[in-house]
Design a protein around this motif. Structure first.
Motif, PDB file in Angstrom:
ATOM      1  N   THR A  65       0.835  -1.209   0.000  1.00  0.00           N
ATOM      2  CA  THR A  65       0.000   0.000   0.000  1.00  0.00           C
ATOM      3  C   THR A  65       0.864   1.251   0.000  1.00  0.00           C
ATOM      4  N   TYR A  66       1.920   1.248   0.820  1.00  0.00           N
ATOM      5  CA  TYR A  66       2.830   2.390   0.862  1.00  0.00           C
ATOM      6  C   TYR A  66       3.527   2.577  -0.485  1.00  0.00           C
ATOM      7  N   ASP A  67       4.037   1.480  -1.053  1.00  0.00           N
ATOM      8  CA  ASP A  67       4.720   1.575  -2.348  1.00  0.00           C
ATOM      9  C   ASP A  67       3.782   2.100  -3.428  1.00  0.00           C
ATOM     10  N   ARG A  68       2.540   1.653  -3.410  1.00  0.00           N
ATOM     11  CA  ARG A  68       1.549   2.096  -4.401  1.00  0.00           C
ATOM     12  C   ARG A  68       1.294   3.604  -4.265  1.00  0.00           C
ATOM     13  N   SER A  69       1.090   4.060  -3.043  1.00  0.00           N
ATOM     14  CA  SER A  69       0.824   5.492  -2.853  1.00  0.00           C
ATOM     15  C   SER A  69       2.060   6.330  -3.193  1.00  0.00           C
ATOM     16  N   TYR A  70       3.252   5.799  -2.910  1.00  0.00           N
ATOM     17  CA  TYR A  70       4.479   6.515  -3.264  1.00  0.00           C
ATOM     18  C   TYR A  70       4.620   6.631  -4.780  1.00  0.00           C
ATOM     19  N   ARG A  71       4.316   5.547  -5.500  1.00  0.00           N
ATOM     20  CA  ARG A  71       4.377   5.609  -6.971  1.00  0.00           C
ATOM     21  C   ARG A  71       3.380   6.622  -7.517  1.00  0.00           C
ATOM     22  N   PHE A  72       2.190   6.685  -6.923  1.00  0.00           N
ATOM     23  CA  PHE A  72       1.209   7.683  -7.358  1.00  0.00           C
ATOM     24  C   PHE A  72       1.699   9.102  -7.090  1.00  0.00           C
ATOM     25  N   LYS A  73       2.339   9.293  -5.953  1.00  0.00           N
ATOM     26  CA  LYS A  73       2.859  10.622  -5.610  1.00  0.00           C
ATOM     27  C   LYS A  73       3.945  11.049  -6.599  1.00  0.00           C
ATOM     28  N   ILE A  74       4.851  10.133  -6.921  1.00  0.00           N
ATOM     29  CA  ILE A  74       5.918  10.432  -7.881  1.00  0.00           C
ATOM     30  C   ILE A  74       5.321  10.714  -9.266  1.00  0.00           C
ATOM     31  N   ALA A  75       4.331   9.899  -9.678  1.00  0.00           N
ATOM     32  CA  ALA A  75       3.711  10.089 -10.991  1.00  0.00           C
ATOM     33  C   ALA A  75       2.957  11.425 -11.050  1.00  0.00           C
ATOM     34  N   SER A  76       2.305  11.799  -9.963  1.00  0.00           N
ATOM     35  CA  SER A  76       1.616  13.100  -9.930  1.00  0.00           C
ATOM     36  C   SER A  76       2.602  14.249 -10.047  1.00  0.00           C
ATOM     37  N   ASN A  77       3.744  14.110  -9.391  1.00  0.00           N
ATOM     38  CA  ASN A  77       4.785  15.139  -9.466  1.00  0.00           C
ATOM     39  C   ASN A  77       5.321  15.247 -10.897  1.00  0.00           C
ATOM     40  N   CYS A  78       5.538  14.101 -11.544  1.00  0.00           N
ATOM     41  CA  CYS A  78       6.006  14.106 -12.939  1.00  0.00           C
ATOM     42  C   CYS A  78       4.976  14.775 -13.851  1.00  0.00           C
ATOM     43  N   HIS A  82       5.324  18.118 -16.095  1.00  0.00           N
ATOM     44  CA  HIS A  82       5.289  17.760 -17.522  1.00  0.00           C
ATOM     45  C   HIS A  82       6.594  17.130 -17.994  1.00  0.00           C
ATOM     46  N   LYS A  83       7.213  16.332 -17.117  1.00  0.00           N
ATOM     47  CA  LYS A  83       8.455  15.645 -17.464  1.00  0.00           C
ATOM     48  C   LYS A  83       8.412  14.235 -16.900  1.00  0.00           C
ATOM     49  N   PRO A  84       8.900  13.256 -17.649  1.00  0.00           N
ATOM     50  CA  PRO A  84       9.023  11.912 -17.064  1.00  0.00           C
ATOM     51  C   PRO A  84      10.213  11.851 -16.109  1.00  0.00           C
ATOM     52  N   LEU A  85      10.280  10.759 -15.392  1.00  0.00           N
ATOM     53  CA  LEU A  85      11.414  10.552 -14.487  1.00  0.00           C
ATOM     54  C   LEU A  85      12.702  10.391 -15.290  1.00  0.00           C
ATOM     55  N   PRO A  86      13.859  10.581 -14.662  1.00  0.00           N
ATOM     56  CA  PRO A  86      15.113  10.241 -15.354  1.00  0.00           C
ATOM     57  C   PRO A  86      15.123   8.746 -15.679  1.00  0.00           C
ATOM     58  N   LYS A  87      15.795   8.394 -16.753  1.00  0.00           N
ATOM     59  CA  LYS A  87      15.763   7.023 -17.272  1.00  0.00           C
ATOM     60  C   LYS A  87      16.134   5.978 -16.223  1.00  0.00           C
ATOM     61  N   GLU A  88      17.060   6.271 -15.328  1.00  0.00           N
ATOM     62  CA  GLU A  88      17.465   5.277 -14.331  1.00  0.00           C
ATOM     63  C   GLU A  88      16.407   5.052 -13.248  1.00  0.00           C
ATOM     64  N   GLN A  89      15.396   5.930 -13.171  1.00  0.00           N
ATOM     65  CA  GLN A  89      14.329   5.773 -12.182  1.00  0.00           C
ATOM     66  C   GLN A  89      13.059   5.173 -12.777  1.00  0.00           C
ATOM     67  N   TRP A  90      13.032   4.884 -14.056  1.00  0.00           N
ATOM     68  CA  TRP A  90      11.862   4.266 -14.672  1.00  0.00           C
ATOM     69  C   TRP A  90      11.625   2.889 -14.070  1.00  0.00           C
ATOM     70  N   SER A  91      10.382   2.452 -14.089  1.00  0.00           N
ATOM     71  CA  SER A  91      10.074   1.081 -13.662  1.00  0.00           C
ATOM     72  C   SER A  91      10.647   0.117 -14.687  1.00  0.00           C
ATOM     73  N   LYS A  92      11.327  -0.886 -14.201  1.00  0.00           N
ATOM     74  CA  LYS A  92      11.918  -1.875 -15.110  1.00  0.00           C
ATOM     75  C   LYS A  92      10.888  -2.952 -15.446  1.00  0.00           C
ATOM     76  N   PRO A  93      10.932  -3.495 -16.669  1.00  0.00           N
ATOM     77  CA  PRO A  93       9.961  -4.530 -17.038  1.00  0.00           C
ATOM     78  C   PRO A  93       9.997  -5.746 -16.116  1.00  0.00           C
ATOM     79  N   GLU A  94      11.163  -6.112 -15.617  1.00  0.00           N
ATOM     80  CA  GLU A  94      11.236  -7.278 -14.730  1.00  0.00           C
ATOM     81  C   GLU A  94      10.643  -6.989 -13.351  1.00  0.00           C
ATOM     82  N   ASP A  95      10.531  -5.704 -12.961  1.00  0.00           N
ATOM     83  CA  ASP A  95       9.901  -5.337 -11.688  1.00  0.00           C
ATOM     84  C   ASP A  95       8.398  -5.109 -11.837  1.00  0.00           C
ATOM     85  N   ASP A  96       7.918  -5.055 -13.062  1.00  0.00           N
ATOM     86  CA  ASP A  96       6.510  -4.764 -13.327  1.00  0.00           C
ATOM     87  C   ASP A  96       5.686  -6.042 -13.229  1.00  0.00           C
ATOM     88  N   LYS A  97       5.525  -6.522 -12.009  1.00  0.00           N
ATOM     89  CA  LYS A  97       4.750  -7.736 -11.759  1.00  0.00           C
ATOM     90  C   LYS A  97       3.331  -7.361 -11.368  1.00  0.00           C
TER      91      LYS A  97
END
Length: 125
Positions: A65-78, A82-97
């Protein structure tokens, strides 16, 4: 149709040839969607207005739940900047479970079982 929608995935996974051709297209499309550039996972895109999804979200562990809300907070900030995260902070396909899908499937199974028990008729002998 259930909350997760129709899926051809089981059919595609069963055919080795079809899987070989569809998998690169699926990875390309997931990258094209852009949610990973905002640090989100695929299950973060589920429609939360559905009661089944709300119950499934309630079953997440405190860490999820915390991780989900943190991802939403980061996405709202992005989105605000009007900018995506730096490339090294993107979600990796292997972590996208799919962390929410098992909970949603359990909720749907429980609803089906509840409906079966609620419509059960008792016959006297």
């Amino acid at each position: 149709m259930n909350v997760l929608g129709p899926s051809l995935a089981p059919y595609i996974r069963s055919s080795r040839t079809l899987k070989k051709y569809v998998t690169p297209i699926a990875h390309w499309y997931a990258d094209l969607m852009g949610y990973r550039k905002m640090g989100l996972k695929y299950d973060d895109l589920q429609v939360e207005e559905s009661p089944e999804v709300q119950r499934a979200i309630g079953r997440l562990t405190p860490r999820e739940t915390y991780d989900r809300s943190y991802r939403f907070k980061i996405a709202s900030n992005c989105d605000l900047h009007h900018k995506p995260l730096p490339k090294e902070q993107w979600s990796k396909p292997e972590d996208d479970k799919r962390y929410l899908q098992p909970h949603i499937l359990n909720v749907l199974k429980e609803e089906e079982e509840r409906l079966t028990w609620d419509t059960l008729t008792v016959q006297r002998k």
